[in-house]
Design a protein around this motif. Structure first.
Motif, PDB file in Angstrom:
ATOM      1  N   MET A   1      37.699  30.764  -5.939  1.00  0.00           N
ATOM      2  CA  MET A   1      38.434  30.093  -4.888  1.00  0.00           C
ATOM      3  C   MET A   1      37.657  28.872  -4.431  1.00  0.00           C
ATOM      4  O   MET A   1      36.522  28.968  -3.977  1.00  0.00           O
ATOM      5  CB  MET A   1      38.637  31.059  -3.731  1.00  0.00           C
ATOM      6  CG  MET A   1      39.325  30.440  -2.543  1.00  0.00           C
ATOM      7  SD  MET A   1      39.683  31.708  -1.312  1.00  0.00           S
ATOM      8  CE  MET A   1      38.707  31.101   0.020  1.00  0.00           C
ATOM      9  N   GLN A   2      38.247  27.701  -4.557  1.00  0.00           N
ATOM     10  CA  GLN A   2      37.622  26.460  -4.107  1.00  0.00           C
ATOM     11  C   GLN A   2      37.841  26.303  -2.611  1.00  0.00           C
ATOM     12  O   GLN A   2      38.936  26.444  -2.122  1.00  0.00           O
ATOM     13  CB  GLN A   2      38.240  25.259  -4.838  1.00  0.00           C
ATOM     14  CG  GLN A   2      37.979  25.266  -6.316  1.00  0.00           C
ATOM     15  CD  GLN A   2      36.624  24.680  -6.644  1.00  0.00           C
ATOM     16  OE1 GLN A   2      35.625  24.995  -6.021  1.00  0.00           O
ATOM     17  NE2 GLN A   2      36.598  23.818  -7.624  1.00  0.00           N
ATOM     18  N   ARG A   3      36.770  26.010  -1.895  1.00  0.00           N
ATOM     19  CA  ARG A   3      36.952  25.754  -0.473  1.00  0.00           C
ATOM     20  C   ARG A   3      37.017  24.260  -0.247  1.00  0.00           C
ATOM     21  O   ARG A   3      36.437  23.482  -0.992  1.00  0.00           O
ATOM     22  CB  ARG A   3      35.841  26.397   0.350  1.00  0.00           C
ATOM     23  CG  ARG A   3      34.471  25.875   0.033  1.00  0.00           C
ATOM     24  CD  ARG A   3      33.458  26.490   0.989  1.00  0.00           C
ATOM     25  NE  ARG A   3      32.214  25.804   0.799  1.00  0.00           N
ATOM     26  CZ  ARG A   3      31.179  26.303   0.167  1.00  0.00           C
ATOM     27  NH1 ARG A   3      31.230  27.518  -0.309  1.00  0.00           N
ATOM     28  NH2 ARG A   3      30.095  25.595   0.006  1.00  0.00           N
ATOM     29  N   LYS A   4      37.717  23.859   0.768  1.00  0.00           N
ATOM     30  CA  LYS A   4      37.881  22.450   1.090  1.00  0.00           C
ATOM     31  C   LYS A   4      36.560  21.912   1.622  1.00  0.00           C
ATOM     32  O   LYS A   4      35.959  22.481   2.523  1.00  0.00           O
ATOM     33  CB  LYS A   4      38.991  22.284   2.141  1.00  0.00           C
ATOM     34  CG  LYS A   4      39.252  20.857   2.545  1.00  0.00           C
ATOM     35  CD  LYS A   4      39.915  20.102   1.425  1.00  0.00           C
ATOM     36  CE  LYS A   4      40.317  18.726   1.950  1.00  0.00           C
ATOM     37  NZ  LYS A   4      40.473  17.775   0.910  1.00  0.00           N
ATOM     38  N   SER A   5      36.084  20.851   1.021  1.00  0.00           N
ATOM     39  CA  SER A   5      34.823  20.253   1.437  1.00  0.00           C
ATOM     40  C   SER A   5      34.965  19.628   2.818  1.00  0.00           C
ATOM     41  O   SER A   5      35.938  18.947   3.105  1.00  0.00           O
ATOM     42  CB  SER A   5      34.413  19.189   0.422  1.00  0.00           C
ATOM     43  OG  SER A   5      33.314  18.473   0.893  1.00  0.00           O
ATOM     44  N   LEU A   6      33.983  19.869   3.653  1.00  0.00           N
ATOM     45  CA  LEU A   6      33.997  19.279   4.981  1.00  0.00           C
ATOM     46  C   LEU A   6      33.517  17.835   4.957  1.00  0.00           C
ATOM     47  O   LEU A   6      33.800  17.073   5.857  1.00  0.00           O
ATOM     48  CB  LEU A   6      33.110  20.097   5.936  1.00  0.00           C
ATOM     49  CG  LEU A   6      33.581  21.526   6.178  1.00  0.00           C
ATOM     50  CD1 LEU A   6      32.598  22.248   7.079  1.00  0.00           C
ATOM     51  CD2 LEU A   6      34.961  21.542   6.796  1.00  0.00           C
ATOM     52  N   VAL A   7      32.753  17.453   3.954  1.00  0.00           N
ATOM     53  CA  VAL A   7      32.243  16.094   3.899  1.00  0.00           C
ATOM     54  C   VAL A   7      33.182  15.164   3.166  1.00  0.00           C
ATOM     55  O   VAL A   7      33.705  14.237   3.738  1.00  0.00           O
ATOM     56  CB  VAL A   7      30.826  16.043   3.283  1.00  0.00           C
ATOM     57  CG1 VAL A   7      29.777  16.275   4.324  1.00  0.00           C
ATOM     58  CG2 VAL A   7      30.657  17.007   2.161  1.00  0.00           C
ATOM     59  N   SER A   8      33.406  15.424   1.914  1.00  0.00           N
ATOM     60  CA  SER A   8      34.319  14.591   1.143  1.00  0.00           C
ATOM     61  C   SER A   8      34.462  15.158  -0.251  1.00  0.00           C
ATOM     62  O   SER A   8      33.489  15.549  -0.871  1.00  0.00           O
ATOM     63  CB  SER A   8      33.782  13.168   1.050  1.00  0.00           C
ATOM     64  OG  SER A   8      34.551  12.420   0.140  1.00  0.00           O
ATOM     65  N   ASP A   9      35.693  15.198  -0.722  1.00  0.00           N
ATOM     66  CA  ASP A   9      35.909  15.641  -2.094  1.00  0.00           C
ATOM     67  C   ASP A   9      35.360  14.623  -3.085  1.00  0.00           C
ATOM     68  O   ASP A   9      35.195  14.928  -4.247  1.00  0.00           O
ATOM     69  CB  ASP A   9      37.396  15.868  -2.349  1.00  0.00           C
ATOM     70  CG  ASP A   9      37.908  17.106  -1.644  1.00  0.00           C
ATOM     71  OD1 ASP A   9      37.094  18.004  -1.357  1.00  0.00           O
ATOM     72  OD2 ASP A   9      39.110  17.172  -1.368  1.00  0.00           O
ATOM     73  N   GLU A  10      35.098  13.407  -2.624  1.00  0.00           N
ATOM     74  CA  GLU A  10      34.566  12.362  -3.496  1.00  0.00           C
ATOM     75  C   GLU A  10      33.057  12.410  -3.614  1.00  0.00           C
ATOM     76  O   GLU A  10      32.498  11.817  -4.521  1.00  0.00           O
ATOM     77  CB  GLU A  10      34.887  10.975  -2.927  1.00  0.00           C
ATOM     78  CG  GLU A  10      36.305  10.600  -2.867  1.00  0.00           C
ATOM     79  CD  GLU A  10      36.443   9.211  -2.281  1.00  0.00           C
ATOM     80  OE1 GLU A  10      36.128   8.238  -2.988  1.00  0.00           O
ATOM     81  OE2 GLU A  10      36.845   9.109  -1.118  1.00  0.00           O
ATOM     82  N   CYS A  11      32.377  13.038  -2.693  1.00  0.00           N
ATOM     83  CA  CYS A  11      30.916  13.007  -2.626  1.00  0.00           C
ATOM     84  C   CYS A  11      30.310  13.761  -3.806  1.00  0.00           C
ATOM     85  O   CYS A  11      30.537  14.966  -3.959  1.00  0.00           O
ATOM     86  CB  CYS A  11      30.440  13.602  -1.310  1.00  0.00           C
ATOM     87  SG  CYS A  11      28.641  13.694  -1.203  1.00  0.00           S
ATOM     88  N   SER A 148      37.370   5.818  -2.616  1.00  0.00           N
ATOM     89  CA  SER A 148      38.516   5.566  -1.746  1.00  0.00           C
ATOM     90  C   SER A 148      38.112   4.569  -0.657  1.00  0.00           C
ATOM     91  O   SER A 148      36.923   4.286  -0.458  1.00  0.00           O
ATOM     92  CB  SER A 148      38.964   6.861  -1.088  1.00  0.00           C
ATOM     93  OG  SER A 148      37.954   7.314  -0.187  1.00  0.00           O
ATOM     94  N   ALA A 149      39.101   4.087   0.053  1.00  0.00           N
ATOM     95  CA  ALA A 149      38.818   3.182   1.172  1.00  0.00           C
ATOM     96  C   ALA A 149      37.953   3.879   2.213  1.00  0.00           C
ATOM     97  O   ALA A 149      37.027   3.287   2.778  1.00  0.00           O
ATOM     98  CB  ALA A 149      40.129   2.699   1.795  1.00  0.00           C
ATOM     99  N   GLY A 150      38.228   5.180   2.448  1.00  0.00           N
ATOM    100  CA  GLY A 150      37.431   5.939   3.404  1.00  0.00           C
ATOM    101  C   GLY A 150      35.974   6.051   2.985  1.00  0.00           C
ATOM    102  O   GLY A 150      35.069   5.913   3.818  1.00  0.00           O
ATOM    103  N   MET A 151      35.749   6.297   1.704  1.00  0.00           N
ATOM    104  CA  MET A 151      34.381   6.387   1.199  1.00  0.00           C
ATOM    105  C   MET A 151      33.695   5.025   1.289  1.00  0.00           C
ATOM    106  O   MET A 151      32.536   4.917   1.689  1.00  0.00           O
ATOM    107  CB  MET A 151      34.369   6.893  -0.241  1.00  0.00           C
ATOM    108  CG  MET A 151      32.973   7.002  -0.851  1.00  0.00           C
ATOM    109  SD  MET A 151      31.871   8.144   0.010  1.00  0.00           S
ATOM    110  CE  MET A 151      32.411   9.700  -0.665  1.00  0.00           C
TER     111      MET A 151
END
Length: 160
Positions: A1-11, A148-151
């Motif tokens: 089960m993959q958990r949602k990253s709190l920092v960034s999926d791009e990191c 991404s723009a956010g990153m």
């Protein structure tokens, strides 16, 4: 089960830790890169509970770090062999050895990274595309082509 990253999926750090950031997984990779291959070898080396070892081995296979290969049909038995991705993890482990020795080996180094040909100790280093060493203080992290723009915004606000 993959958990949602709190920092960034791009990191890349978060992505890497998602696959091998757990204590047992790192130690299993250490042992696999030193030639251990079989369940009982890992179990003996680590003293890990069998159910935990099974979960960690399956996770490392799923992450593409180890390949599961049969070596016995009756009963079915498997060995776990580092993939190219798993072999690349040796750089991370060697960096952890050097860092741990530098900061946590008050009694002296029990394990060190050395050059095979000379036996001389080595330290992790950064190199540019031409293979020339670059001092760590001259390195920065910047947004890559797929950021991404956010990153891009987050990295643009990081201090140098």
């Amino acid at each position: 089960m993959q958990r949602k990253s709190l920092v960034s999926d791009e990191c890349p750090i978060a992505r890497s830790l998602e696959r091998v950031g757990e204590w047992w997984s790192i130690l299993i990779m250490r042992d696999a890169l030193h030639g251990l291959r079989r369940f009982d070898e890992f179990s003996r080396s680590l003293g890990i509970a069998p159910n935990m070892l099974t979960r960690r081995l399956n996770g490392l296979v799923e992450a593409g770090m180890l390949e599961r290969r049969p070596y016995s049909e009756r009963p079915p038995r498997y060995e776990y062999v580092p993939t190219a991705k798993g072999e690349d993890f040796s750089v991370v482990l060697m960096s952890l050895v050097a860092w741990g020795n530098r900061h946590f080996a008050d009694e002296g180094t029990s394990v060190e990274v050395v050059e095979r040909a000379t036996g001389l100790p080595v330290q992790p280093a950064m190199a540019n595309a031409e293979g020339q060493c670059v001092p760590l203080e001259d390195c920065v992290i910047q947004a890559g082509p797929a950021a991404s723009a956010g990153m891009r915004q987050r990295l643009g606000s990081m201090p140098e």
